[in-house]
Design a protein around this motif. Structure first.
Motif, PDB file in Angstrom:
ATOM      1  N   TRP A  89       0.737  -1.202   0.156  1.00  0.00           N
ATOM      2  CA  TRP A  89      -0.102   0.121   0.070  1.00  0.00           C
ATOM      3  C   TRP A  89       0.921   1.395  -0.052  1.00  0.00           C
ATOM      4  O   TRP A  89       0.644   2.283   0.753  1.00  0.00           O
ATOM      5  CB  TRP A  89      -1.123  -0.005   1.102  1.00  0.00           C
ATOM      6  N   THR A  90       2.021   1.197  -0.752  1.00  0.00           N
ATOM      7  CA  THR A  90       2.822   2.615  -0.969  1.00  0.00           C
ATOM      8  C   THR A  90       2.096   3.651  -1.122  1.00  0.00           C
ATOM      9  O   THR A  90       1.334   3.823  -2.188  1.00  0.00           O
ATOM     10  CB  THR A  90       3.719   2.481  -1.979  1.00  0.00           C
ATOM     11  N   GLY A  91       2.133   4.610  -0.181  1.00  0.00           N
ATOM     12  CA  GLY A  91       1.550   5.953  -0.340  1.00  0.00           C
ATOM     13  C   GLY A  91      -0.143   5.771  -0.289  1.00  0.00           C
ATOM     14  O   GLY A  91      -0.456   6.908  -0.506  1.00  0.00           O
ATOM     15  N   LYS A  92      -0.668   4.735  -0.057  1.00  0.00           N
ATOM     16  CA  LYS A  92      -1.916   4.870   0.096  1.00  0.00           C
ATOM     17  C   LYS A  92      -2.654   4.403   1.456  1.00  0.00           C
ATOM     18  O   LYS A  92      -3.789   3.894   1.453  1.00  0.00           O
ATOM     19  CB  LYS A  92      -2.377   3.699  -0.999  1.00  0.00           C
ATOM     20  N   PHE A  93      -1.858   4.761   2.490  1.00  0.00           N
ATOM     21  CA  PHE A  93      -2.319   4.384   3.810  1.00  0.00           C
ATOM     22  C   PHE A  93      -3.631   5.055   4.179  1.00  0.00           C
ATOM     23  O   PHE A  93      -4.382   4.359   4.865  1.00  0.00           O
ATOM     24  CB  PHE A  93      -1.358   4.527   4.748  1.00  0.00           C
ATOM     25  N   ASP A  94      -3.756   6.397   3.977  1.00  0.00           N
ATOM     26  CA  ASP A  94      -4.855   7.032   4.053  1.00  0.00           C
ATOM     27  C   ASP A  94      -6.227   6.380   3.461  1.00  0.00           C
ATOM     28  O   ASP A  94      -7.283   6.509   4.163  1.00  0.00           O
ATOM     29  CB  ASP A  94      -4.900   8.630   3.525  1.00  0.00           C
ATOM     30  N   VAL A  97      -7.323   3.405   5.362  1.00  0.00           N
ATOM     31  CA  VAL A  97      -7.908   3.703   6.505  1.00  0.00           C
ATOM     32  C   VAL A  97      -9.303   4.393   6.441  1.00  0.00           C
ATOM     33  O   VAL A  97     -10.374   3.940   7.046  1.00  0.00           O
ATOM     34  CB  VAL A  97      -7.401   4.904   7.346  1.00  0.00           C
TER      35      VAL A  97
ATOM     36  N   TYR B 160      10.812   1.651   4.894  1.00  0.00           N
ATOM     37  CA  TYR B 160       9.897   2.147   3.651  1.00  0.00           C
ATOM     38  C   TYR B 160       8.610   3.009   3.923  1.00  0.00           C
ATOM     39  O   TYR B 160       8.380   3.845   3.214  1.00  0.00           O
ATOM     40  CB  TYR B 160       9.845   0.948   2.591  1.00  0.00           C
ATOM     41  N   PHE B 161       8.017   2.413   4.805  1.00  0.00           N
ATOM     42  CA  PHE B 161       6.739   3.012   5.129  1.00  0.00           C
ATOM     43  C   PHE B 161       6.800   4.385   5.544  1.00  0.00           C
ATOM     44  O   PHE B 161       6.251   5.576   5.468  1.00  0.00           O
ATOM     45  CB  PHE B 161       6.066   2.016   6.269  1.00  0.00           C
ATOM     46  N   SER B 164       7.970   6.520   2.545  1.00  0.00           N
ATOM     47  CA  SER B 164       7.129   6.868   1.242  1.00  0.00           C
ATOM     48  C   SER B 164       5.733   7.018   1.607  1.00  0.00           C
ATOM     49  O   SER B 164       5.004   7.709   0.919  1.00  0.00           O
ATOM     50  CB  SER B 164       7.148   5.647   0.391  1.00  0.00           C
ATOM     51  N   ASP B 165       5.526   6.939   3.078  1.00  0.00           N
ATOM     52  CA  ASP B 165       4.051   7.113   3.479  1.00  0.00           C
ATOM     53  C   ASP B 165       3.908   8.188   4.872  1.00  0.00           C
ATOM     54  O   ASP B 165       5.174   8.824   4.896  1.00  0.00           O
ATOM     55  CB  ASP B 165       3.261   5.690   3.943  1.00  0.00           C
ATOM     56  N   VAL B 166       3.020   7.983   5.583  1.00  0.00           N
ATOM     57  CA  VAL B 166       2.987   9.010   6.548  1.00  0.00           C
ATOM     58  C   VAL B 166       3.693   8.798   7.950  1.00  0.00           C
ATOM     59  O   VAL B 166       3.996   9.610   8.700  1.00  0.00           O
ATOM     60  CB  VAL B 166       1.271   9.016   7.184  1.00  0.00           C
ATOM     61  N   LYS B 174      -3.791   7.355  13.240  1.00  0.00           N
ATOM     62  CA  LYS B 174      -4.899   7.379  12.155  1.00  0.00           C
ATOM     63  C   LYS B 174      -5.874   6.065  12.406  1.00  0.00           C
ATOM     64  O   LYS B 174      -7.200   6.295  12.335  1.00  0.00           O
ATOM     65  CB  LYS B 174      -4.506   7.307  10.803  1.00  0.00           C
ATOM     66  N   ILE B 175      -5.253   4.894  12.593  1.00  0.00           N
ATOM     67  CA  ILE B 175      -5.898   3.590  12.921  1.00  0.00           C
ATOM     68  C   ILE B 175      -6.595   3.818  14.302  1.00  0.00           C
ATOM     69  O   ILE B 175      -7.852   3.657  14.302  1.00  0.00           O
ATOM     70  CB  ILE B 175      -4.806   2.533  13.147  1.00  0.00           C
ATOM     71  N   LEU B 178     -10.178   5.895  14.217  1.00  0.00           N
ATOM     72  CA  LEU B 178     -11.134   5.215  13.395  1.00  0.00           C
ATOM     73  C   LEU B 178     -12.462   5.274  14.347  1.00  0.00           C
ATOM     74  O   LEU B 178     -12.488   5.137  15.687  1.00  0.00           O
ATOM     75  CB  LEU B 178     -10.997   4.048  13.096  1.00  0.00           C
TER      76      LEU B 178
END
Lengths: 165, 178
Positions: A89-94, A97, B160-161, B164-166, B174-175, B178
């Motif tokens: 889920w590269t860059g698609k975490f939002d 969620v 990597y997370f 490349s991510d938040v 964020k989890i 919910l």
């Protein structure tokens, strides 16, 4: 090497006398060798394992110890799984969620959060208990039982609190 | 007569232990008192003290035994295990601060620190489980190899997370929102 008469008589008909003589440190065999010979003999004679573990009720500290390892292994699976999954889920975490928010019932999410929080709380609190033991404190059996119940109760309350945050 | 330690050195020194057999022999055949006087050794006109006391034949009264200290391992990697054990505890204490700290701070440095600490702690925990429960010649090696490669891959994945991510701390928040 001189072997004394008593030992000679004890091992009169034994082939192990060579083994007895062979070691220079005065012991006939090492503990590891003894253990290996024991298990080899058991395997050869097809003896069952005795006493059988499952017929005994495990004491509370043993159960909590197993639970400590179990929660640790489960959290390892979650962390490692998240690590492997991050390639998916590269860059698609939002978006992931958002998808969960839209498709899963809030009560299920709440329950899942409490279930996710419990292993962390228990492992952390019981980990502190282990560290206290490592420092040589709290090792009386009564104390071990008391702190065990305290840790389970506290972990349950803490996971409820964190889950409902 | 009990055994006598001639030299008691420090770690890994050779202990010379005199172990007279008179005790063993006397308890076995009960003939300690009846041993003949002809068995006593005489050295240059002077009576040998040990032989005189124990009254056992020359070829049996003494045996020099070279032994390693029985409570210390002669292997070097066992000596280093103590240091590894301590580092494991320090990391466990550190995690108690790193987990809540990184969630509160939300910086990239603490995210990477969290990833590394979690993976290393998980690796050591699983390693002890494997060492305790998986036996055999090849199976433990295979299991440890799988564990180490999984740990490495998981660490790379978490980094990597973060890159490349938040990031881990924001992801956890964020989890939990919910």
């Amino acid at each position: 090497m001189i072997v004394n008469p008593a030992t000679r008589i004890l091992f009169r008909n034994s082939k192990n006398l060579t083994l007895l003589k062979s070691r220079t440190n005065g012991y006939s065999r090492t503990a590891a060798e003894e253990s290996r010979l024991f298990w080899e003999k058991n395997d050869k004679l097809k003896r069952p394992m005795s006493p059988h573990l499952t017929i005994y009720r495990l004491p509370q500290p043993a159960n909590l110890s197993i639970m400590h390892r179990g929660t640790g292994a489960a959290m390892t699976a979650v962390v490692f799984g998240f690590g492997f999954g991050s390639f998916l889920w590269t860059g698609k975490f939002d978006k992931v969620v958002e998808f969960v928010r839209d498709n899963v019932h809030p009560h299920v999410i709440l329950t899942a959060k409490i279930i996710l929080a419990f292993p962390l709380c228990y492992h952390a609190l019981n980990g502190v208990r282990h560290l206290v033991w490592d420092s040589g404190r709290g090792l009386k059996l009564q104390t071990i039982h008391k702190t065990g119940y305290a840790v389970v109760a506290l972990a349950f309350l803490l996971s409820l609190a964190i889950g409902t945050l | 007569m009990s055994s006598v330690n001639l030299l008691r050195g420090g770690f890994r020194s050779i202990n010379s232990i005199l172990r007279p057999y008179s005790t063993v022999q006397s308890s076995f055949n009960g003939r300690n008192a009846t041993l003949a006087k002809k068995n006593i050794l005489f050295v240059s006109g002077q009576q040998n003290q040990i032989a005189q006391q124990s009254r056992v034949p020359l070829n049996q009264y003494i045996r020099a035994v070279a032994s390693v200290h029985p409570h210390r391992s002669p292997l070097e990697h066992d000596e280093k295990a103590g240091l590894h054990w301590s580092i494991e505890r320090y990391l466990a204490v550190g995690l108690l601060a790193i987990i809540p700290g990184s969630i509160l701070l939300e910086t990239s440095v603490t995210d990477y620190l969290l990833a590394a600490a979690l993976v290393v702690h998980a690796n050591w925990g699983c390693r002890s489980i494997i060492v305790d429960y998986i036996h055999g010649k090849q199976l433990p090696k295979i299991a440890l190899a799988v564990l180490y490669s999984a740990s490495f891959l998981a660490f790379v994945g978490l980094c990597y997370f973060n890159y490349s991510d938040v990031g881990l701390s924001k992801a956890i928040k964020k989890i939990w929102s919910l």
